[in-house]
Design a protein around this motif. Sequence first.
Motif, short mmCIF file in Angstrom:
data_model
loop_
_atom_site.label_atom_id
_atom_site.label_comp_id
_atom_site.label_asym_id
_atom_site.label_seq_id
_atom_site.Cartn_x
_atom_site.Cartn_y
_atom_site.Cartn_z
N ASP A 202 19.02 -16.02 12.80
CA ASP A 202 17.57 -15.99 13.02
C ASP A 202 16.97 -14.60 12.84
N LYS A 203 17.80 -13.61 12.62
CA LYS A 203 17.30 -12.24 12.48
C LYS A 203 16.92 -11.96 11.02
N PRO A 204 15.80 -11.29 10.79
CA PRO A 204 15.39 -11.00 9.41
C PRO A 204 16.30 -9.99 8.72
N TRP A 205 16.99 -9.17 9.50
CA TRP A 205 17.86 -8.17 8.87
C TRP A 205 19.29 -8.67 8.63
N ALA A 206 19.60 -9.90 9.05
CA ALA A 206 20.98 -10.41 8.98
C ALA A 206 21.50 -10.49 7.53
N TYR A 207 20.65 -10.99 6.64
CA TYR A 207 21.10 -11.17 5.25
C TYR A 207 21.42 -9.84 4.57
N PRO A 208 20.50 -8.83 4.59
CA PRO A 208 20.86 -7.56 3.96
C PRO A 208 22.02 -6.85 4.65
N VAL A 209 22.15 -7.01 5.98
CA VAL A 209 23.28 -6.39 6.67
C VAL A 209 24.61 -7.01 6.21
N ALA A 210 24.62 -8.32 6.06
CA ALA A 210 25.85 -8.98 5.58
C ALA A 210 26.24 -8.48 4.21
N TRP A 211 25.22 -8.36 3.33
CA TRP A 211 25.50 -7.82 1.99
C TRP A 211 26.00 -6.39 2.06
N GLY A 212 25.36 -5.59 2.89
CA GLY A 212 25.78 -4.19 3.00
C GLY A 212 27.19 -4.07 3.54
N LEU A 213 27.53 -4.92 4.52
CA LEU A 213 28.88 -4.90 5.08
C LEU A 213 29.92 -5.26 4.04
N MET A 214 29.65 -6.30 3.26
CA MET A 214 30.62 -6.73 2.25
C MET A 214 30.77 -5.68 1.15
N ILE A 215 29.64 -5.06 0.73
CA ILE A 215 29.71 -4.02 -0.30
C ILE A 215 30.47 -2.81 0.22
N SER A 216 30.23 -2.45 1.46
CA SER A 216 30.92 -1.30 2.05
C SER A 216 32.43 -1.55 2.13
N ILE A 217 32.81 -2.74 2.54
CA ILE A 217 34.24 -3.06 2.61
C ILE A 217 34.88 -3.00 1.22
N ALA A 218 34.19 -3.57 0.24
CA ALA A 218 34.73 -3.57 -1.12
C ALA A 218 34.89 -2.15 -1.66
N LEU A 219 33.85 -1.32 -1.48
CA LEU A 219 33.92 0.06 -1.96
C LEU A 219 34.99 0.84 -1.21
N GLY A 220 35.09 0.61 0.10
CA GLY A 220 36.11 1.30 0.88
C GLY A 220 37.51 0.95 0.42
N MET A 221 37.76 -0.31 0.09
CA MET A 221 39.08 -0.71 -0.37
C MET A 221 39.37 -0.13 -1.76
N ILE A 222 38.34 -0.07 -2.61
CA ILE A 222 38.54 0.50 -3.95
C ILE A 222 38.90 1.97 -3.85
N VAL A 223 38.18 2.71 -2.97
CA VAL A 223 38.50 4.13 -2.77
C VAL A 223 39.91 4.30 -2.23
N PHE A 224 40.28 3.43 -1.30
CA PHE A 224 41.63 3.50 -0.72
C PHE A 224 42.71 3.27 -1.79
N PHE A 225 42.49 2.26 -2.65
CA PHE A 225 43.46 1.97 -3.70
C PHE A 225 43.54 3.12 -4.71
N LYS A 226 42.38 3.74 -4.98
CA LYS A 226 42.37 4.86 -5.92
C LYS A 226 43.18 6.02 -5.38
N ARG A 227 43.00 6.32 -4.09
CA ARG A 227 43.74 7.43 -3.50
C ARG A 227 45.24 7.16 -3.48
N LYS A 228 45.61 5.91 -3.35
CA LYS A 228 47.02 5.54 -3.40
C LYS A 228 47.56 5.47 -4.84
N LYS A 229 46.61 5.61 -5.82
CA LYS A 229 46.97 5.55 -7.24
C LYS A 229 47.63 4.21 -7.60
N TRP A 230 47.07 3.15 -7.01
CA TRP A 230 47.57 1.83 -7.33
C TRP A 230 46.95 1.26 -8.60
N PHE A 231 45.89 1.88 -9.06
CA PHE A 231 45.32 1.49 -10.36
C PHE A 231 44.49 2.63 -10.91
#
Length: 367
Positions: free
Chosen positions: A338-367
């Motif tokens: 019911d919150k107006p900010w819920a949708y953009p927050v969900a998107w931001g959370l998912m994008i942040s998780i994805a970017l964080g995992m990509i940075v983590f994989f890069k530092r490990k030189k997995w790709f």
Amino acid sequence: MSEPKRSKPRRHIEPIFKSVSPGGVGSIPGTPLYIGDKAPTEAAFSLIQYDHDEISFVTPESIEEVLAMLEDGMVNWVNVNGLADQDALKRLGGFFRLDSLTIEDVLNTEHRPKIEDFGRYLLVITKMLTKRPDDTIEYEQVSIIITSNSVLTIQESPGDCFDPVRERLRSGTGRLRRFGPSFLAYALLDVIVDHYFSLLEWLGNRLEDFEATSASARDAAGFMTGLQDVKADLNRFRRTVWPVRDTVVALAHSDSDLLEEALTPFLRDLQDNAVQVIEAIESYRETASGIHEVFLSSVSNRMNEVMKVLTIISTIFIPLTFIAGVYGMNFKYMPELDKPWAYPVAWGLMISIALGMIVFFKRKKWF
């Protein structure tokens, strides 16, 4: 209705021994019966007669003309191309008093290379190898019969590698014209063995091409088919040359009176050449096996790279799928919905998780 699947064509493997002549099984030993993997060609004759001072090249029309021209005071090289005229071979055998088993061995083109001492003559059976225009190897049996004043060469079909010997006879250079029939037979064997080296060079060039592309070849089926063809050529080459070496060794150790004493060092050199051919074949076989392993390893590595990329993508989407699954449940009381900010927050959370995992994989030189 779906079409039935078409099966892939199977690679044809030639049998080692096969015959186009029926009725050979159970025949009496010494029966002159042609055995071979192709239809026999009509016989063609040639005669070269020479001594230290004179030489003549004749192309007789029949075996009778050949026998009428033979001279005792000269070396007679009788060459027969084609095994279809068995009567001509019988007359030739009768004139030189050849054993019936000799004629049988000459007509059996699937014979193993060998040497036999019949006292008044020597029989040497060897294999002459030539490259066809379609990049395959033709295996042809050559029978060499050495007598006191003649050399008989009997081939399956016209065309051979003896032109260097004919040219040496014509020009009179070297020792060939100064020695007897046994030296001529050695020269023919030497040319046949030398011709093996040209085939080895061709096979080596093919292996180099496969080795250069083994780690980057994309057409796996075409690469493996071509490499297997080379390995099959090497295997049959080895089966052919190995008894040729044994034949040369037996000839070098023969105590036949038909072999001149001056021939001994030349036969040793011929033996060394045959051993060198076998060693080169063994080396090429090991190289082919190594190329095979490198190619399979490169295919496996490429597959591992693909699987690694797919695994990373799947790992990134696991938490995103979890978040989407949680907020995709159809519960009535979910306060965030019911919150107006819920949708953009969900998107931001998912994008942040994805970017964080990509940075983590890069530092490990997995790709």
